[in-house]
Scaffold this motif. Structure first.
Motif, mmCIF file in Angstrom:
data_model
loop_
_atom_site.group_PDB
_atom_site.id
_atom_site.type_symbol
_atom_site.label_atom_id
_atom_site.label_comp_id
_atom_site.label_asym_id
_atom_site.label_seq_id
_atom_site.Cartn_x
_atom_site.Cartn_y
_atom_site.Cartn_z
ATOM 1 N N GLY A 233 0.858 -1.198 0.000
ATOM 2 C CA GLY A 233 0.000 0.000 0.000
ATOM 3 C C GLY A 233 0.880 1.230 0.000
ATOM 4 N N ALA A 247 -3.856 3.637 2.597
ATOM 5 C CA ALA A 247 -3.676 2.338 1.899
ATOM 6 C C ALA A 247 -2.848 1.500 2.870
ATOM 7 N N ALA A 249 -1.501 -1.535 4.477
ATOM 8 C CA ALA A 249 -1.240 -2.955 4.173
ATOM 9 C C ALA A 249 -1.442 -3.819 5.411
ATOM 10 N N ARG A 324 -8.948 -1.686 -0.422
ATOM 11 C CA ARG A 324 -8.035 -0.791 0.328
ATOM 12 C C ARG A 324 -6.968 -0.187 -0.588
ATOM 13 N N SER A 325 -7.184 -0.310 -1.896
ATOM 14 C CA SER A 325 -6.219 0.255 -2.875
ATOM 15 C C SER A 325 -4.802 -0.266 -2.643
ATOM 16 N N LEU A 326 -4.717 -1.580 -2.492
ATOM 17 C CA LEU A 326 -3.413 -2.228 -2.274
ATOM 18 C C LEU A 326 -3.131 -3.186 -3.440
#
Ligand code: HGY
Ligand code: MN
Ligand code: MN
Length: 419
Positions: A233, A247, A249, A324-326
């Protein structure tokens, strides 16, 4: 496998127990571990070298030929190559947080069985094997020695897998230790001419202890998948970054670990899942983790159960990463199938156990063993002895040498009946 009737050989179990404990204590000494806090020894280290040399000297004294395969798996044989022999053994490397008994007890009891056969004047054709790197403590790949013997590796893997300690390749370490990795395909010969295989091991669970049993007979070994998950992230300021902008992780890894538990519980039937390692980067109190690396160990005696959990977990992890935009990298290290052991050999062990005056418990092994790679080629079975409170992969591991001596008597008689 021929059957033969014979009287039951009752051994002097107290004397065998003393010999077994003498070897166990000697191999728990400072020369045989790189850690004072636990037993820690693995391939291509001086403490591992001394341990193999200890067994080599003991088997030479019995008149066995001893050698190592091109990567370092130890072999001792009392018959010329190309003639049949019954195989027995285990591994003498240890977990990085290891105890005195995991693996080593199996090689010590194999030595005891060979010693007993010689003392009884039984001209049994025997071959002992101590597999390299069963624990994966040196290079992160469990059952590596038996996988190589089974031919379930590639040269690329052997050239590319790196040591946990220094990042150097297994190939380089093997060469430095005087082995010949370029001849790795010849390791398959370790199993040539074996008419059967037995491995004695501590149970590493507490079923025998809780049921008052002294001997377990393993009918099947759980299969497993090992994988590495890396969420990527963005590392951000822990104070100035609003929750909705992160983001993180670490949170995806945490959610995935809990989901692994839920999926394993839902699968039931002896299915287990473990996140044994979880590392966050940069690992600072005031920084949102930009990267999270976690390991997955998922096992079950039912192939479709552990594979199903892994498949569902990957799907879940990818969904959480997306939300989570990872990024997520899911890398499988190895999958080893659930393994059925040889029913006839298990029955023979059962018969020997009853003749030794104990009623054995038939069991499934949740722990993995080198026998998983021997069984597809050679009729194989395993004997379990209790370990205190089921503790293993810990310096607190403890077992009773009297149970191991009983196991030696049972194995000896089962081998006589199989030869
Ligand atoms: O983890 C295992 O199953 C084995 O003890 N290495
Ligand atoms: Mn083991
Ligand atoms: Mn182990």
């Amino acid at each position: 496998m021929t059957t033969s009737t014979h009287e039951h050989y009752a051994i002097d179990q107290p004397s065998s127990a003393r010999r077994i404990m003498g070897h166990i204590e000697a191999l728990a000494g400072p020369d045989h571990t790189s850690s004072v806090a636990a037993i820690r020894r693995y391939a291509y280290t001086s403490e591992y070298r001394r341990t193999i040399d200890y067994f080599a000297a003991a088997f030479r004294e019995l008149g066995y030929d001893v050698w190592e395969d091109p990567l370092g798996t130890f072999v001792a044989r009392n018959r010329p190559a190309g003639t049949p022999a019954f195989g027995l053994g285990s591994h003498c490397d240890s977990n990085r947080n290891g105890g005195k008994y995991d693996g080593t007890l199996g090689v010590v009891v194999a030595l005891e069985v060979c010693t007993l056969a010689a003392e009884l004047g039984l001209d049994l054709p025997l071959q002992v094997v101590s597999f390299l790197e069963e624990e994966g403590s040196g290079f992160g790949l469990m059952l590596l020695g038996s996988r190589i013997v089974a031919g379930d590796v590639t040269e690329r893997e052997l050239r590319e897998v790196t040591a946990i300690d220094d990042g150097e390749s297994l190939w380089t370490h093997a060469e430095r230790a005087g082995h010949q990795p370029e001849r790795w395909r010849e390791c398959a010969r370790v199993l040539d001419d074996l008419s059967g295989w037995l491995e004695l091991h501590i149970e590493q669970g507490r079923v025998l202890q809780d049921t008052g049993g002294r001997i377990g007979l393993v009918e099947a070994i759980a299969g497993y998948v090992h994988a590495d998950l890396t969420f990527t992230g963005r590392a951000d300021h822990a104070g100035a970054t609003p929750m909705g902008w992160r983001a993180d992780a670490g949170l995806a890894a945490a959610e995935t670990a809990l989901e692994a538990e839920r999926l394993a519980q839902r699968a039931g039937e002896g299915t287990v899942a473990t996140v044994g390692r979880l590392e966050l980067d940069p690992g600072l109190i005031n920084v949102v983790p930009g990267r999270a690396w976690m390991t997955l160990d998922c096992r079950s005696p039912h192939q479709e159960s552990f594979e199903g959990v892994a498949r569902d977990l990957e799907r879940y992890a990818r969904r959480r990463a997306e939300l989570r935009s990872l990024d997520l990298a899911w890398e499988e290290r190895v999958t080893v199938p659930a393994t059925q052991l040889d029913a006839q050999l298990v029955d023979r062990l059962d018969h020997s156990a009853c003749a030794s005056g104990t009623s054995p418990l038939r069991m499934i092994s949740g722990a993995a063993h080198d026998t998983m790679y021997v069984a597809p080629r050679i009729p194989s079975a395993m004997v379990f002895v209790p370990c205190e409170d089921g503790i293993s992969h810990s310096p607190q591991e403890s077992a009773d040498p009297r149970d191991a001596a009983l196991g030696a008597e049972i194995m000896l008689n089962a081998i006589v009946a199989s030869t």
